[in-house]
Design a protein around this motif. Structure first.
Motif, PDB file in Angstrom:
ATOM      1  N   ARG A 176       0.723  -1.252  -0.204  1.00 42.28           N
ATOM      2  CA  ARG A 176       0.238   0.307  -0.190  1.00 42.28           C
ATOM      3  C   ARG A 176       1.263   1.220   0.123  1.00 42.28           C
ATOM      4  O   ARG A 176       0.602   2.276  -0.824  1.00 42.28           O
ATOM      5  N   GLY A 177       1.568   1.241   0.793  1.00 44.38           N
ATOM      6  CA  GLY A 177       2.876   2.806   0.816  1.00 44.38           C
ATOM      7  C   GLY A 177       2.990   2.588  -0.385  1.00 44.38           C
ATOM      8  O   GLY A 177       3.544   4.206  -0.462  1.00 44.38           O
ATOM      9  N   VAL A 178       3.875   1.272  -0.513  1.00 44.33           N
ATOM     10  CA  VAL A 178       4.835   1.703  -1.856  1.00 44.33           C
ATOM     11  C   VAL A 178       4.118   2.128  -3.352  1.00 44.33           C
ATOM     12  O   VAL A 178       4.758   2.968  -3.824  1.00 44.33           O
ATOM     13  N   LEU A 179       2.743   1.780  -3.689  1.00 41.18           N
ATOM     14  CA  LEU A 179       1.874   2.439  -4.262  1.00 41.18           C
ATOM     15  C   LEU A 179       1.512   3.771  -4.164  1.00 41.18           C
ATOM     16  O   LEU A 179       1.856   4.881  -4.947  1.00 41.18           O
ATOM     17  N   VAL A 180       1.097   4.294  -2.912  1.00 45.16           N
ATOM     18  CA  VAL A 180       1.197   5.382  -2.499  1.00 45.16           C
ATOM     19  C   VAL A 180       2.503   6.457  -3.307  1.00 45.16           C
ATOM     20  O   VAL A 180       2.171   7.651  -3.758  1.00 45.16           O
ATOM     21  N   LEU A 181       3.718   5.862  -2.624  1.00 44.51           N
ATOM     22  CA  LEU A 181       4.754   6.364  -2.753  1.00 44.51           C
ATOM     23  C   LEU A 181       4.745   6.886  -4.961  1.00 44.51           C
ATOM     24  O   LEU A 181       4.845   7.758  -4.827  1.00 44.51           O
ATOM     25  N   LEU A 182       4.847   5.206  -4.815  1.00 40.72           N
ATOM     26  CA  LEU A 182       4.718   5.674  -6.744  1.00 40.72           C
ATOM     27  C   LEU A 182       3.308   6.425  -6.976  1.00 40.72           C
ATOM     28  O   LEU A 182       4.282   6.984  -8.468  1.00 40.72           O
ATOM     29  N   SER A 183       2.697   6.790  -6.831  1.00 38.07           N
ATOM     30  CA  SER A 183       1.662   7.469  -7.355  1.00 38.07           C
ATOM     31  C   SER A 183       2.113   9.229  -7.069  1.00 38.07           C
ATOM     32  O   SER A 183       1.801   9.739  -7.903  1.00 38.07           O
ATOM     33  N   ILE A 184       2.554   9.426  -5.840  1.00 36.91           N
ATOM     34  CA  ILE A 184       2.893  10.974  -6.236  1.00 36.91           C
ATOM     35  C   ILE A 184       3.680  10.893  -6.822  1.00 36.91           C
ATOM     36  O   ILE A 184       4.229  11.866  -7.672  1.00 36.91           O
ATOM     37  N   TYR A 185       5.373   9.561  -6.809  1.00 36.75           N
ATOM     38  CA  TYR A 185       6.434   9.743  -7.722  1.00 36.75           C
ATOM     39  C   TYR A 185       5.750  10.355  -9.050  1.00 36.75           C
ATOM     40  O   TYR A 185       5.869  10.993 -10.041  1.00 36.75           O
ATOM     41  N   LEU A 186       4.536   8.962  -9.532  1.00 35.68           N
ATOM     42  CA  LEU A 186       3.964   9.016 -11.387  1.00 35.68           C
ATOM     43  C   LEU A 186       3.539  10.683 -11.351  1.00 35.68           C
ATOM     44  O   LEU A 186       3.657  11.578 -12.188  1.00 35.68           O
ATOM     45  N   LEU A 187       2.653  10.928 -10.857  1.00 33.69           N
ATOM     46  CA  LEU A 187       2.010  12.912 -10.565  1.00 33.69           C
ATOM     47  C   LEU A 187       3.312  13.384 -11.097  1.00 33.69           C
ATOM     48  O   LEU A 187       2.988  14.639 -12.093  1.00 33.69           O
ATOM     49  N   ILE A 188       4.173  13.213 -10.525  1.00 30.72           N
ATOM     50  CA  ILE A 188       5.297  14.437 -10.356  1.00 30.72           C
ATOM     51  C   ILE A 188       5.878  14.268 -11.912  1.00 30.72           C
ATOM     52  O   ILE A 188       6.217  14.932 -12.497  1.00 30.72           O
ATOM     53  N   LEU A 189       6.211  12.808 -12.355  1.00 28.75           N
ATOM     54  CA  LEU A 189       6.782  12.667 -13.257  1.00 28.75           C
ATOM     55  C   LEU A 189       5.708  13.341 -14.587  1.00 28.75           C
ATOM     56  O   LEU A 189       6.224  14.042 -15.197  1.00 28.75           O
ATOM     57  N   LEU A 190       4.442  13.017 -14.892  1.00 28.36           N
ATOM     58  CA  LEU A 190       3.445  13.739 -15.139  1.00 28.36           C
ATOM     59  C   LEU A 190       3.550  14.832 -15.386  1.00 28.36           C
ATOM     60  O   LEU A 190       3.630  15.412 -16.479  1.00 28.36           O
ATOM     61  N   ARG A 191       3.445  15.671 -14.394  1.00 33.86           N
ATOM     62  CA  ARG A 191       3.479  17.317 -14.188  1.00 33.86           C
ATOM     63  C   ARG A 191       4.813  17.422 -15.094  1.00 33.86           C
ATOM     64  O   ARG A 191       4.902  18.355 -15.467  1.00 33.86           O
ATOM     65  N   GLY A 192       6.012  17.171 -14.711  1.00 28.44           N
ATOM     66  CA  GLY A 192       7.548  17.242 -15.195  1.00 28.44           C
ATOM     67  C   GLY A 192       6.721  17.369 -17.139  1.00 28.44           C
ATOM     68  O   GLY A 192       7.295  17.818 -17.698  1.00 28.44           O
ATOM     69  N   PHE A 193       6.515  16.193 -17.083  1.00 37.54           N
ATOM     70  CA  PHE A 193       6.186  15.262 -18.880  1.00 37.54           C
ATOM     71  C   PHE A 193       5.314  17.051 -19.016  1.00 37.54           C
ATOM     72  O   PHE A 193       5.290  17.578 -20.335  1.00 37.54           O
ATOM     73  N   TRP A 194       4.081  17.098 -18.276  1.00 44.92           N
ATOM     74  CA  TRP A 194       3.528  18.415 -18.383  1.00 44.92           C
ATOM     75  C   TRP A 194       3.722  19.245 -19.066  1.00 44.92           C
ATOM     76  O   TRP A 194       3.812  20.216 -20.113  1.00 44.92           O
ATOM     77  N   ILE A 195       5.111  19.491 -18.330  1.00 53.11           N
ATOM     78  CA  ILE A 195       5.202  21.433 -18.507  1.00 53.11           C
ATOM     79  C   ILE A 195       6.606  21.194 -19.490  1.00 53.11           C
ATOM     80  O   ILE A 195       6.439  22.117 -20.380  1.00 53.11           O
ATOM     81  N   GLY A 196       6.972  19.673 -19.907  1.00 54.73           N
ATOM     82  CA  GLY A 196       8.198  19.826 -21.056  1.00 54.73           C
ATOM     83  C   GLY A 196       6.975  20.034 -22.541  1.00 54.73           C
ATOM     84  O   GLY A 196       7.278  20.800 -23.028  1.00 54.73           O
ATOM     85  N   ILE A 197       5.795  19.307 -22.539  1.00 52.93           N
ATOM     86  CA  ILE A 197       4.734  19.756 -23.743  1.00 52.93           C
ATOM     87  C   ILE A 197       4.979  21.064 -23.288  1.00 52.93           C
ATOM     88  O   ILE A 197       4.503  21.753 -24.814  1.00 52.93           O
ATOM     89  N   ARG A 198       4.258  22.218 -22.689  1.00 50.49           N
ATOM     90  CA  ARG A 198       3.494  23.138 -22.746  1.00 50.49           C
ATOM     91  C   ARG A 198       5.010  23.959 -23.044  1.00 50.49           C
ATOM     92  O   ARG A 198       4.819  25.668 -23.184  1.00 50.49           O
ATOM     93  N   ALA A 199       5.495  23.449 -22.449  1.00 46.74           N
ATOM     94  CA  ALA A 199       7.404  24.451 -22.697  1.00 46.74           C
ATOM     95  C   ALA A 199       7.170  25.040 -23.240  1.00 46.74           C
ATOM     96  O   ALA A 199       6.700  25.434 -25.217  1.00 46.74           O
TER      97      ALA A 199
END
Lengths: 380, 613
Positions: free
Chosen positions: A287-310
């Motif tokens: 459970r805790g691992v999945l929570v951590l991975l979710s936070i990471y995934l959201l950060i990654l997606l936000r990072g890619f999103w910033i890239g696309i919008r750059a």
């Protein structure tokens, strides 16, 4: 400041119909900031347990975060174009210090990685983690994209020099990560697939000579140990067996915060640094691992999103490279602790204790924020 | 700069970048999928495996060694004790500067070079949290010094350990044996689980023979430990079962009498109670201090014992192989009676020598050299035993033949281990034609039968065998395997009863008479010991020609003469009307039986009256 100078020519532009908020004036990406804060808190909670209920370790790490957030905000204020122009100079300084490390560096555990200036130790290879992709992106930003063969070769040379210098320290893990960060820039620049597949094939073909001539005995041992940790139960395999035991014994629910027997009874090595994911897995379960991975995934997606919008190709390449590098940290660390990859000294980003990597990573997020608030202008 | 801009196509670059970002996201998702799959596999699929492993990690079974059983003599005198022995150990990880700590310890108490060398050797093999011993057997004073200085010696520990202690040292060295540190071979042979936590094991003698009983059963405690092996708390405890205490048949008074009577001569005494089979004394001299072996004997001490010309480590009582000489004669007499070849009254002409028909070789009687003639013109059994007439037994042996001799002597235990409850007993030799064919690949020659008749030639017996055989005569045919052990934790142990020798009582009486005459007769060969005796003793003297018993030992020139003297032997039992003790004595190079007979008197007096007469 630079900001005003930068904004001046665009006043009254149609793009700026929206009233600039305080936030955007501060060049802060709110979703990214919130995600980073959640991750920071989660990490500190795990760290408290992983360090053996050592509040001072948590406070120390908290101070690093304060510094790192400060650096992130500062970097975010800098005009992206200025960052780009600084890149080659920083690169020269970085390579220079790496050479200095080679000549007058301070050793630790058989590897020479540190430079000591006035009693202050720092690791030039760490700075290269940001400077190198910036430099490659700076170089490619002015070329037509996708890059032509010659430009790819120059870019490879740019990343090859520091990677080689770090490799001979020896620090295989960092050398590979730095090389990867440069390659990610090339990838984002649209480097042809034939180069990519060619590189993959070349890497495969060089595995044998690398094994024979390049890798040090301890590096080979790590790889062998990863393949068969049982072969050296009390030696090098110990770490992997114990970390797998910690992870596995956490199950779905985990043993509960501060109840991890593997970490609290010292079976787990490096439980607050490189192996902290094992503490998290043991105490908070899958459970805790999945929570951590979710936070990471959201950060990654936000990072890619910033890239696309750059707005500039430099920003796009940098955002993609920074995000992918961040991901590589996650993957390599979680993979090595779970016995999927050989043990290399890669911390779990923003969770493992340690100041250097936190500062570097947060500076990287500062660049991401600078990209995210870049105005829609040309690269210049 | 504009030259770059004209070549760039911003729309294309954006498209490329977006496409690559999509690919990157897919790669990231796929890789995270791998990570999730891995963690799922570890945490869900293999959860039970890893949970068990982490439990096993955390909880350790720690052995609790049992206390070794004590050994007493029949009077309750403690022969083998456990004493706390204090040892000084160092826990490496708690010491800041090992060299200065060692130097400081060297100032406080004696630490030898070999202590340091052993310490350094062990230090390399142990984990840093384990205590590595530096000094054993600390004196009270040394402990006091350490206690006072403890505060400035972190990591220095004084531990108590129960160590075997033999309060009587040399006196019982061969009777009880000793324990020593478990060696590599024993690690393989012993039950591993039972010996976890035990460092010592019986090496020889009673200590080895009754190892299982003395050792006890190991206990366990479940402890929670950290990865350094440090115990954090005890979860459950199964107490060890201490080893049983043994009471032996040995009587310290008799043992002491025998030991002191032997003095500094090499020899052995075995005394057996013919009624019970109990071994009352088992002495082999010289003895050695068994305490030396308990915690590892120093190589200097060991080579001194090993290289001594007197071979103190050799247990003459059960390993010594001596020609029984004339002590065989009472048993030969029984063989003669049982075979019907002689009667108590029948006589043999004694010119002082004997020869085989058709053979010119003369077999001389020992008396011929002294008197120039035989014991008497005709010799009967009583006289033959009392005066140790050789001719009588030459003649008997010839008529009996070697194989029938074997048949009648074997029940007395010759040529076979008595089965006494100790280790390393040897079987001796009771020759026969078959034995010679098997052992030497040669036929039996008739002349060899003649010398066998007086206990010379191939025949060999240990003092234990002679004592057993004597006890069989004393008990008139009842055979009990000699037993050192009397009781285990107060529960008596009977000596195993063997098939008796069933013959008419007058046969025993005839042999008795001859043996009583040896001690009490006018011309008895042991009459000297009867001075002032208040009971009837039956005995038989013997002399054995020397053959080297210690193979491989180097004889020094000046000692050769002494070491070529005959061995003196004597067997006896008393009181003759109701025997309660049978003894066998050998004094190596004693010159003759007169060296052995006074020892029998001392031993038997002590047994009968509580002190030497």
């Amino acid at each position: 400041m630079a900001d005003y100078l930068r904004q001046m020519p665009h006043q009254g532009s149609a793009d700026l119909a929206r009233r600039p908020s305080t936030i955007s004036r501060l060049h802060i990406d709110i979703p990214l900031l919130l995600l980073l804060l959640v991750l920071t808190v989660y990490g500190l909670v795990v760290l408290y347990s992983g360090s053996g209920k050592d509040m001072s370790a948590v406070i120390r790490q908290g101070r690093y975060f304060l510094l790192a957030y400060g650096i992130m905000f500062t970097v975010a204020q800098v005009n992206l174009g200025r960052i780009m122009r600084w890149a080659p100079w920083l690169y020269l300084v970085g390579v220079g210090t790496l050479v200095a490390v080679m000549l007058v560096g301070v050793g630790a555990k058989g590897a020479q990685r540190w430079l000591s200036i006035g009693g202050f130790r720092f690791q030039p290879s760490e700075i290269m983690k940001l400077v190198l992709p910036l430099t490659v992106a700076w170089y490619l930003a002015d070329r037509t994209l996708p890059p032509r063969f010659f430009h790819v070769m120059v870019a490879l040379a740019l990343l090859g020099i520091p990677a080689a210098l770090i490799l001979q320290q020896p620090d295989l893990g960092t050398a590979l990560l730095i090389a990867a960060s440069g390659l990610f820039v090339l990838f984002m620049a649209g480097m042809g697939w034939r180069y990519i597949f060619g590189a993959v094939l070349a890497a495969g073909a060089s595995a044998w000579p690398a094994w024979m001539f390049v890798l040090k005995d301890y590096q080979k041992q790590r790889i062998l140990t990863m393949l068969d940790p049982e072969s050296d139960k009390l030696g090098a395999g110990w770490n992997i067996i114990q970390s797998k035991t910690a992870i596995g014994s956490g199950g779905w629910e985990g043993k509960g915060w501060m109840n991890g027997t593997q970490s609290h009874l010292d079976f787990l090595p490096e439980s607050h640094t490189d192996f902290i994911i094992a503490v998290l897995s043991e105490e908070f379960g899958l459970r805790g691992v999945l929570v951590l991975l979710s936070i990471y995934l959201l950060i990654l997606l936000r990072g890619f999103w910033i890239g696309i919008r750059a707005q500039s190709s430099f920003g796009r390449m940098m955002a993609g490279s920074l995000t992918l590098t961040f991901f590589v940290y996650i993957f390599v660390n979680m993979g090595m602790v779970a016995g999927l990859l050989p043990v290399v000294g890669v911390p779990l980003p923003l969770v493992s204790a340690g100041g250097t990597s936190v500062v570097t990573l947060m500076a990287g997020f500062g660049i991401l924020m600078a990209i995210s608030t870049e105005k829609s202008t040309g690269p210049r | 700069m504009p030259k770059h801009i004209q070549l760039k196509d911003p729309n294309r670059e954006t498209r490329i970048s977006s496409a690559r970002t999509v690919i990157a996201v897919l790669l990231v998702l796929a890789s995270l999928g791998i990570v999730v799959a891995r963690y799922y596999s570890l945490q869900i699929t293999q959860y039970e495996v890893y949970r068990t492993q982490s439990e096993r990690n955390r909880v350790q079974l720690q052995p609790l060694p049992p206390k070794r059983g004590l050994i007493y003599d029949r009077n309750g005198v403690l022969l083998a004790d456990n004493r706390p022995s204090y040892m000084l150990s160092i826990v490496r990880e708690q010491v800041q500067d090992l060299d200065s700590t060692l130097a400081e310890l060297g100032r406080l108490l004696p630490v030898t070079e070999s202590d340091l060398a052993n310490f350094q050797k062990k230090l390399k093999r142990r984990r840093p949290y384990e205590a590595v011993p530096l000094r054993f057997r600390l004196t009270e004073q040394e402990r006091a010094v350490l206690a006072v200085n403890r505060y400035r010696l972190p990591g220095v520990v004084v531990d108590a350990q129960l160590l075997r202690y033999y309060p009587h040292g040399k006196l019982f060295s061969h009777a009880i044996g000793y324990v020593g540190r478990i060696n590599e071979q024993e690690v393989l042979d012993l039950d591993e689980s039972d010996y976890r936590g035990t460092f010592h094991v019986g090496k020889v003698g009673v200590e080895k023979f009754y190892e299982d009983i003395l050792h006890g059963d190991v206990g366990y405690q479940n402890v929670e430990t950290n990865a350094h092996g440090r115990v954090l708390r005890v979860l459950e405890r199964f107490a060890p079962k201490p080893g049983a205490d043994l009471v032996l048949n040995l009587d310290i008074r008799v043992q002491k009498a025998a030991y002191e009577a032997l003095g500094d001569r090499r020899g052995a005494v075995v005394a057996i109670d013919p009624l019970t089979g109990g071994v009352l004394a088992l002495v082999s001299t010289p003895g050695f201090d068994t305490n030396l072996f308990v915690n590892g004997i120093s190589s200097a001490d060991y080579s001194a014992l090993r290289d001594s010309l007197d071979v103190p480590l050799f247990n003459r009582a059960i390993q010594g192989q001596y020609p029984p000489g004339s002590t065989i004669k009472p048993f030969m007499s029984m063989a003669g009676l049982e075979s019907g070849l002689v009667t108590p009254q029948s006589t043999v002409a004694d010119p002082g020598w004997f020869s085989l028909p058709g053979d010119s070789r003369k077999y001389r009687d020992w008396i011929l050299r002294i008197r120039g003639t035989g014991h008497a013109s005709r010799v009967d059994m009583k006289m033959a035993i009392a005066e140790s007439c050789d001719v009588y037994f030459y003649d008997l042996a010839r008529r009996l033949t070697i194989d029938r001799m074997y048949e009648y002597l074997a029940p007395f235990g010759f040529g076979e281990r008595t089965g006494v409850d100790t280790t390393n007993e040897r079987r001796g030799v009771l020759p026969s034609t078959r034995w010679k064919r098997d052992a030497m690949g040669q036929p039996w020659y008739p002349g060899e039968t003649i010398s066998a008749g007086i206990g010379q030639g191939y025949m060999l017996a240990s003092p234990m065998q002679l004592a057993f055989a004597t006890s069989v005569i004393a008990s008139k045919g009842v055979r009990r395997t000699p037993r050192l052990l009397q009781s285990i934790d107060g529960v008596p142990v009977e000596a195993p009863l063997l098939d008796p020798i069933l013959v008419p009582p007058e046969y025993w009486s005839a042999v008795y008479e001859g043996m009583i005459e040896v001690v009490h007769g006018q011309r008895g060969t042991a009459k000297a010991l009867a001075v002032g005796i208040e009971y009837q003793m039956a005995g038989k003297t013997g002399t054995a020609q020397v053959i080297g018993i210690a193979q491989g030992s180097v004889y020094k020139e000046e000692e050769v003469a002494e070491r070529h003297r005959h061995h003196g032997l004597f067997i006896a039992f008393a009181p003759a009307e109701a025997p309660t003790i049978a003894v066998a004595i050998i004094v190596e190079n004693g010159g003759g039986s007169s060296a052995a007979t006074p020892i029998a008197r001392a031993v038997i007096d002590t047994w009968l009256f509580g002190e030497a007469g």
